[in-house]
Design an enzyme around this catalytic site. Structure first.
Site, PDB file in Angstrom:
ATOM      1  N   ASP A  66      48.436  40.082  42.843  1.00 25.95           N
ATOM      2  CA  ASP A  66      48.320  39.547  43.722  1.00 25.95           C
ATOM      3  C   ASP A  66      48.075  38.067  43.245  1.00 25.95           C
ATOM      4  OD1 ASP A  66      47.269  39.590  46.759  1.00 25.95           O
ATOM      5  OD2 ASP A  66      45.564  38.685  45.291  1.00 25.95           O
ATOM      6  N   TYR A  93      44.644  29.053  44.350  1.00 23.98           N
ATOM      7  CA  TYR A  93      43.717  29.862  42.412  1.00 23.98           C
ATOM      8  C   TYR A  93      44.121  28.819  41.652  1.00 23.98           C
ATOM      9  CZ  TYR A  93      43.363  34.601  45.348  1.00 23.98           C
ATOM     10  OH  TYR A  93      42.817  35.811  46.139  1.00 23.98           O
ATOM     11  N   LYS A 116      49.604  34.193  49.342  1.00 29.25           N
ATOM     12  CA  LYS A 116      48.974  33.326  50.075  1.00 29.25           C
ATOM     13  C   LYS A 116      49.230  31.795  50.746  1.00 29.25           C
ATOM     14  CE  LYS A 116      45.574  36.385  48.552  1.00 29.25           C
ATOM     15  NZ  LYS A 116      45.318  36.550  47.132  1.00 29.25           N
ATOM     16  N   HIS A 139      45.818  33.261  54.071  1.00 27.78           N
ATOM     17  CA  HIS A 139      44.399  33.462  53.315  1.00 27.78           C
ATOM     18  C   HIS A 139      43.041  33.970  54.270  1.00 27.78           C
ATOM     19  CE1 HIS A 139      43.161  32.832  49.151  1.00 27.78           C
ATOM     20  NE2 HIS A 139      42.574  33.680  49.543  1.00 27.78           N
TER      21      HIS A 139
HETATM   22  N1  LIG Z   1      42.196  37.741  50.062  1.00 29.24           N
HETATM   23  C1  LIG Z   1      41.028  36.882  49.618  1.00 29.24           C
HETATM   24  O1  LIG Z   1      40.143  36.080  50.031  1.00 29.24           O
HETATM   25  C2  LIG Z   1      40.471  37.236  48.567  1.00 29.24           C
HETATM   26  C3  LIG Z   1      39.020  36.768  47.643  1.00 29.24           C
HETATM   27  C4  LIG Z   1      38.452  37.353  46.224  1.00 29.24           C
HETATM   28  C5  LIG Z   1      39.618  37.956  46.149  1.00 29.24           C
HETATM   29  N2  LIG Z   1      41.025  37.885  46.306  1.00 29.24           N
HETATM   30  C6  LIG Z   1      42.057  39.112  45.030  1.00 29.24           C
HETATM   31  O2  LIG Z   1      41.291  39.813  44.687  1.00 29.24           O
HETATM   32  C7  LIG Z   1      41.312  40.572  43.722  1.00 29.24           C
HETATM   33  C8  LIG Z   1      40.545  41.214  42.655  1.00 29.24           C
HETATM   34  O3  LIG Z   1      39.242  40.714  42.831  1.00 29.24           O
HETATM   35  P1  LIG Z   1      38.001  39.866  41.880  1.00 29.24           P
HETATM   36  O4  LIG Z   1      38.899  38.672  41.216  1.00 29.24           O
HETATM   37  O5  LIG Z   1      37.262  38.832  43.884  1.00 29.24           O
HETATM   38  O6  LIG Z   1      37.141  40.669  41.101  1.00 29.24           O
HETATM   39  P2  LIG Z   1      37.343  42.743  40.917  1.00 29.24           P
HETATM   40  O7  LIG Z   1      38.530  42.936  40.707  1.00 29.24           O
HETATM   41  O8  LIG Z   1      36.073  42.506  42.120  1.00 29.24           O
HETATM   42  O9  LIG Z   1      36.006  42.083  39.946  1.00 29.24           O
HETATM   43  C9  LIG Z   1      36.716  41.510  38.911  1.00 29.24           C
HETATM   44  C10 LIG Z   1      35.670  41.549  37.651  1.00 29.24           C
HETATM   45  O10 LIG Z   1      35.318  42.790  36.985  1.00 29.24           O
HETATM   46  C11 LIG Z   1      35.771  43.054  35.673  1.00 29.24           C
HETATM   47  N3  LIG Z   1      36.705  44.224  34.816  1.00 29.24           N
HETATM   48  C12 LIG Z   1      37.655  44.745  35.478  1.00 29.24           C
HETATM   49  N4  LIG Z   1      37.996  45.966  35.454  1.00 29.24           N
HETATM   50  C13 LIG Z   1      36.610  46.011  34.538  1.00 29.24           C
HETATM   51  C14 LIG Z   1      36.734  47.654  34.197  1.00 29.24           C
HETATM   52  N5  LIG Z   1      37.544  48.628  33.473  1.00 29.24           N
HETATM   53  N6  LIG Z   1      35.747  47.432  33.309  1.00 29.24           N
HETATM   54  C15 LIG Z   1      34.165  46.692  33.376  1.00 29.24           C
HETATM   55  N7  LIG Z   1      34.659  45.143  34.015  1.00 29.24           N
HETATM   56  C16 LIG Z   1      35.863  45.406  34.910  1.00 29.24           C
HETATM   57  C17 LIG Z   1      36.557  41.807  35.321  1.00 29.24           C
HETATM   58  O11 LIG Z   1      36.350  41.603  34.128  1.00 29.24           O
HETATM   59  P3  LIG Z   1      37.533  40.503  32.337  1.00 29.24           P
HETATM   60  O12 LIG Z   1      38.387  40.226  33.413  1.00 29.24           O
HETATM   61  O13 LIG Z   1      36.818  39.697  32.408  1.00 29.24           O
HETATM   62  O14 LIG Z   1      37.648  41.744  32.360  1.00 29.24           O
HETATM   63  C18 LIG Z   1      35.883  40.415  36.286  1.00 29.24           C
HETATM   64  O15 LIG Z   1      34.988  40.303  36.178  1.00 29.24           O
HETATM   65  C19 LIG Z   1      41.434  38.949  43.149  1.00 29.24           C
HETATM   66  O16 LIG Z   1      41.810  38.504  41.331  1.00 29.24           O
HETATM   67  C20 LIG Z   1      41.948  38.601  43.714  1.00 29.24           C
HETATM   68  O17 LIG Z   1      43.608  38.292  44.064  1.00 29.24           O
HETATM   69  C21 LIG Z   1      41.291  37.808  47.260  1.00 29.24           C
END
Ligand SMILES: NC(=O)c1ccc[n+]([C@@H]2O[C@H](COP(=O)([O-])OP(=O)(O)OC[C@H]3O[C@@H](n4cnc5c(N)ncnc54)[C@H](OP(=O)(O)O)[C@@H]3O)[C@@H](O)[C@H]2O)c1
Length: 271
Positions: free
Chosen positions: A45, A50, A75, A108
């Site tokens: 994704d 980004y 996006k 997005h």
């Molecule tokens: N469309 C949109 O507007 C939008 C908005 C936000 C996000 N997104 C997409 O959604 C994806 C995911 O969301 P996000 O990056 O915001 O956050 P998330 O996936 O909800 O959380 C990421 C956090 O969780 C930690 N983590 C991951 N797996 C873990 C596990 N098994 N145990 C403990 N901690 C864990 C990661 O740490 P580490 O990395 O330090 O391991 C990081 O701090 C994004 O990367 C992006 O691709 C899209």
């Protein structure tokens, strides 16, 4: 092997993808993407916003996994939402990712008067430069406004979705139209790890909170895209196909809804 599900145009998408938000461009994202692909992820994704798509492209090459085996989403950012701007943004994105097509190209964030952006996606879809098109952070009223009279129904709506924000109304609305939901911020950027009820369910299943949250999303029929730069966590996040949450677990998780978000409410965007 990660299970796949069919989108409304017959394309298939792995139910878990790898999120790339907030991973710095350069060696950090290059290593993270190569590690994720070597662990079995086949769905990335990405987004121009980004600012790391060049590194993502290098990570794909470094992994040795063939492009045709990877489902890549990107996006269109809010500043590129005119018709021509969207076509230009697409060219820039595929150049950065070092590919010649996207599996899914999505808007997005909803913005008023952005029909031209959606029509550019339809044009890219007709030219087979993108294999599916979609939207992100759209509520039902945004979807109605955007697609009325358009020939192509979006394949995916990527929305913030975790136990605090299960988005039942948007999910049901999308389901009726054949639009799949993808959960962004599945862990609410980490806040889910501090919810005692989730820790209790995790202990009962001998799983981690991360695995409980991802399994809950999959059992609700949606796609999820956790992000981690830590290979052991990337691997842990894939180990969710060997157990099932029962009705009581699902009921407890449903009771956690608070409506809190980590990203802005799409009706009150700062941009
Ligand atoms: N469309 C949109 O507007 C939008 C908005 C936000 C996000 N997104 C997409 O959604 C994806 C995911 O969301 P996000 O990056 O915001 O956050 P998330 O996936 O909800 O959380 C990421 C956090 O969780 C930690 N983590 C991951 N797996 C873990 C596990 N098994 N145990 C403990 N901690 C864990 C990661 O740490 P580490 O990395 O330090 O391991 C990081 O701090 C994004 O990367 C992006 O691709 C899209």
């Amino acid at each position: 092997m990660i299970p796949t599900i069919a989108l409304n145009n017959g394309a298939t998408i792995p139910v878990i993808g790898f999120g790339t938000y907030q991973i710095p461009d350069g060696s950090a994202v290059e290593h993270a993407v190569a590690a994720a692909l070597s662990l079995g992820y086949r769905h990335l994704d990405c987004a121009s916003a980004y600012d790391n798509q060049t590194g993502v492209g290098k990570g794909i090459k470094k992994s040795g996994v063939s492009r045709s085996d990877i489902f890549i989403t990107s996006k269109v950012w809010v500043t590129d939402m005119g018709y021509h701007e969207t076509l230009n943004a697409f060219e820039k994105t595929i150049h950065q990712l070092d590919t010649d097509y996207l599996d899914l190209y999505i808007i997005h964030w909803p913005k008023p008067n952005s029909r031209g952006c959606y029509q550019a996606l339809e044009e890219l879809y007709a030219q087979k430069k993108v294999r599916a098109i979609g939207i992100s952070n759209f509520k039902p009223h945004h979807i109605r406004e955007m697609i009325e009279g358009e020939p192509v129904v979006p394949a995916v709506n990527q929305i913030e979705y975790h136990p605090f924000l299960p988005q039942d109304e948007t999910q049901q609305f999308c389901q009726q139209l054949g639009i799949r939901i993808t959960a962004h911020s599945p862990f609410m950027e980490g806040r889910m790890f501090h919810v005692p009820a989730l820790a209790e369910i995790a202990a009962r299943h001998k799983k981690s909170v991360a695995q409980i949250v991802l399994r809950w999303q999959i059992q609700r029929g949606i796609i999820t895209i956790p992000k981690s730069v830590t290979p052991s966590r990337m691997e842990e996040n894939l180990q969710i196909f060997d157990f099932t949450l029962d009705e009581e677990d699902m009921r407890i998780i449903a009771s956690l809804e608070t409506g809190e978000r980590s990203a802005p409410d799409p009706d009150h965007m700062p941009f």
